[in-house]
Scaffold this motif. Structure first.
Motif, PDB file in Angstrom:
ATOM      1  N   PHE A   1     107.696  -2.103  18.523  1.00 31.65           N
ATOM      2  CA  PHE A   1     107.263  -1.422  20.126  1.00 31.65           C
ATOM      3  C   PHE A   1     106.628  -2.357  20.878  1.00 31.65           C
ATOM      4  O   PHE A   1     106.839  -2.293  22.026  1.00 31.65           O
ATOM      5  CB  PHE A   1     105.973  -0.923  19.779  1.00 31.65           C
ATOM      6  N   ALA A   2     106.764  -3.647  21.099  1.00 36.06           N
ATOM      7  CA  ALA A   2     105.968  -4.574  21.984  1.00 36.06           C
ATOM      8  C   ALA A   2     107.598  -5.014  22.850  1.00 36.06           C
ATOM      9  O   ALA A   2     106.926  -5.033  24.664  1.00 36.06           O
ATOM     10  CB  ALA A   2     105.879  -5.932  21.335  1.00 36.06           C
ATOM     11  N   GLU A   3     108.056  -4.736  22.366  1.00 32.46           N
ATOM     12  CA  GLU A   3     109.426  -4.948  23.197  1.00 32.46           C
ATOM     13  C   GLU A   3     110.332  -3.717  24.472  1.00 32.46           C
ATOM     14  O   GLU A   3     110.778  -2.954  25.283  1.00 32.46           O
ATOM     15  CB  GLU A   3     111.022  -5.210  22.848  1.00 32.46           C
ATOM     16  N   ALA A   4     109.553  -2.385  24.152  1.00 31.23           N
ATOM     17  CA  ALA A   4     109.242  -0.911  24.280  1.00 31.23           C
ATOM     18  C   ALA A   4     109.023  -1.705  25.684  1.00 31.23           C
ATOM     19  O   ALA A   4     108.558  -2.043  26.274  1.00 31.23           O
ATOM     20  CB  ALA A   4     108.853  -0.182  23.899  1.00 31.23           C
ATOM     21  N   HIS A   5     109.343  -0.423  26.557  1.00 36.99           N
ATOM     22  CA  HIS A   5     109.127   0.080  27.970  1.00 36.99           C
ATOM     23  C   HIS A   5     107.715   0.532  28.538  1.00 36.99           C
ATOM     24  O   HIS A   5     107.356   0.179  29.655  1.00 36.99           O
ATOM     25  CB  HIS A   5     110.738   0.308  29.207  1.00 36.99           C
TER      26      HIS A   5
END
Length: 414
Positions: A133-137
């Protein structure tokens, strides 16, 4: 010897396909993670990273599709029930997994088979500290996913277990204020554990030396929330040569825990937050005696140029013994060094359902490790230290704050 029933501080859960459909608010569901069964291509392992493709002609596999991410479940992370030589990197569906991987009732049954009373489980699709989720846009949806996962973890996975499944929550790593709020939201319903990255800089996040994470550490200290750091929670496992086989990475996996512990011992975080508790998961413990010896030696002999003379007032090992927990499952060298590792610092794990798991023979493995130890030490290793670390109510005859919850609470998440 009658071994005390084990409290495992490091297991894993395979998320059920209905998780986000049930727990993610409807307005986000079209942009949230979606389950899919599809073929998987041949996996390649290059320089410590897996390269995965879909292939309509490949073996059926259960995936999560989220933004531009395609995340498959593989046999090595749902390995229990397979022969050792079948614990491969092939794709797998939930139907092929042992049901305890994703079903809480079946998990409790497997825990009974395995001499385990209670279990703390790390995520799989969100990855070990919520990196997915930290890498989600779209961070609005990502935040909703973090909260949905935590609601599922507390209310459904752990809710009807009578306290035997212990909630472990994730935070929105990309926003310190949101992270602090999530710690307090979960602590209010009895959660005592959060998962965090062993080396945040590997995720492109600020280091623990920067002061950025201090509000998070303060919230964890204030609420009694243990900061749990699993090997690989930096999305980067130690490797040697780029073309080395995965066995090299597996053998070196403790290096991440060792590097992270040194980071904390010399950061001043444990000085600033003297009751904060850290827990290293799946890192084993045989390396700890020399790591502490070296840290104390550097503190004593290299203080003039080492940058910690005024930051760390006591030998680093004193903060380890006061605030850090390790865990083990196959580590006879660590047990032989227990006086230095710390009889009050070591806990036990089963790693269910991963390829390293001792299921269904955990009792035999544990007995082989603790033979010759006194009863008090055995109790501490198998459950006592975990009870103290997580401030659990086991052995007190009390109830657990989350134990009366059920999936019916999903309506409140909408």
């Amino acid at each position: 010897m009658e071994l005390p029933r084990i409290i495992s501080v490091d297991d894993h859960v395979i998320e059920p396909a209905h998780l986000f459909e049930t727990w993610l608010p409807k307005k986000y569901q079209d942009r949230g993670p979606k389950p899919l069964t599809a073929g998987i291509g041949e996996l390649a392992y290059v320089a410590g990273k897996y390269q995965i493709t879909m292939d309509p002609d490949g073996p059926p596999t259960d995936w999560w599709i989220y933004e531009d991410l395609k995340f498959p479940y593989k046999r090595n992370i749902a390995a229990v029930g397979f022969d050792r030589d079948e614990m491969t990197l092939e794709g797998i569906t939930r139907a092929e997994m042992r049901r305890g991987c994703w079903d809480p009732k079946a998990r409790l049954e497997d825990m009974d088979l395995n001499h385990v009373e209670a279990s703390l489980c790390f995520p799989t699709f969100p990855r070990f500290c919520g990196q997915t989720f930290a890498e989600a846009h779209d961070k609005e949806v990502a935040l909703a996913c973090v909260r949905a996962y935590n609601d599922w973890m507390v209310e459904e996975w752990c809710g009807d277990s009578g306290g035997r499944l212990i909630p472990l929550c994730i935070i929105p790593l990309w926003d310190i204020d949101l992270a602090v709020a999530e710690i307090h939201r979960n602590a209010a319903r009895g959660v005592k554990a959060v998962t965090f990255s062993e080396i945040p800089t590997h995720l492109g996040l600020p280091s623990i030396h920067s002061g950025y994470w201090d509000p998070f550490f303060a919230a964890c200290q204030d609420t009694g929330t243990v900061v749990n750091m699993h090997i690989g929670s930096s999305s980067q496992m130690p490797a040697a040569s780029p073309d080395a086989p995965p066995a090299v990475q597996a053998s070196l996996s403790f290096n991440n825990a060792m590097a992270s512990m040194m980071d904390f011992l010399f950061s001043g975080v444990l000085v600033k937050f003297p009751t904060l508790k850290l827990a290293y998961s799946e890192g084993q413990m045989g390396w700890i005696p020399y790591a502490l010896e070296r840290a104390d030696d550097v503190w004593e002999e290299h203080r003039a140029w080492g940058g910690v003379r005024d930051l760390i007032p006591e030998p680093p090992s004193s903060y380890y013994y006061r605030q850090i927990f390790c865990c083990f499952f196959r580590d006879k060298h660590g047990v032989a060094s227990l006086d230095v590792v710390g009889r009050d610092n070591a806990t036990f794990e089963t790693d269910y359902p991963h390829v390293d798991s001792t299921f269904p023979n955990t009792k035999e493995v544990a007995l082989d490790h603790v033979k010759g130890l006194d009863d008090e030490t055995i109790y501490k290793l198998m459950r006592g230290n975990a009870i103290r670390m997580l401030d659990l109510d086991f052995d007190k005859g009390l109830t657990f704050p989350w134990s009366a919850k059920s999936a019916a609470a999903a309506a409140a998440a909408k």
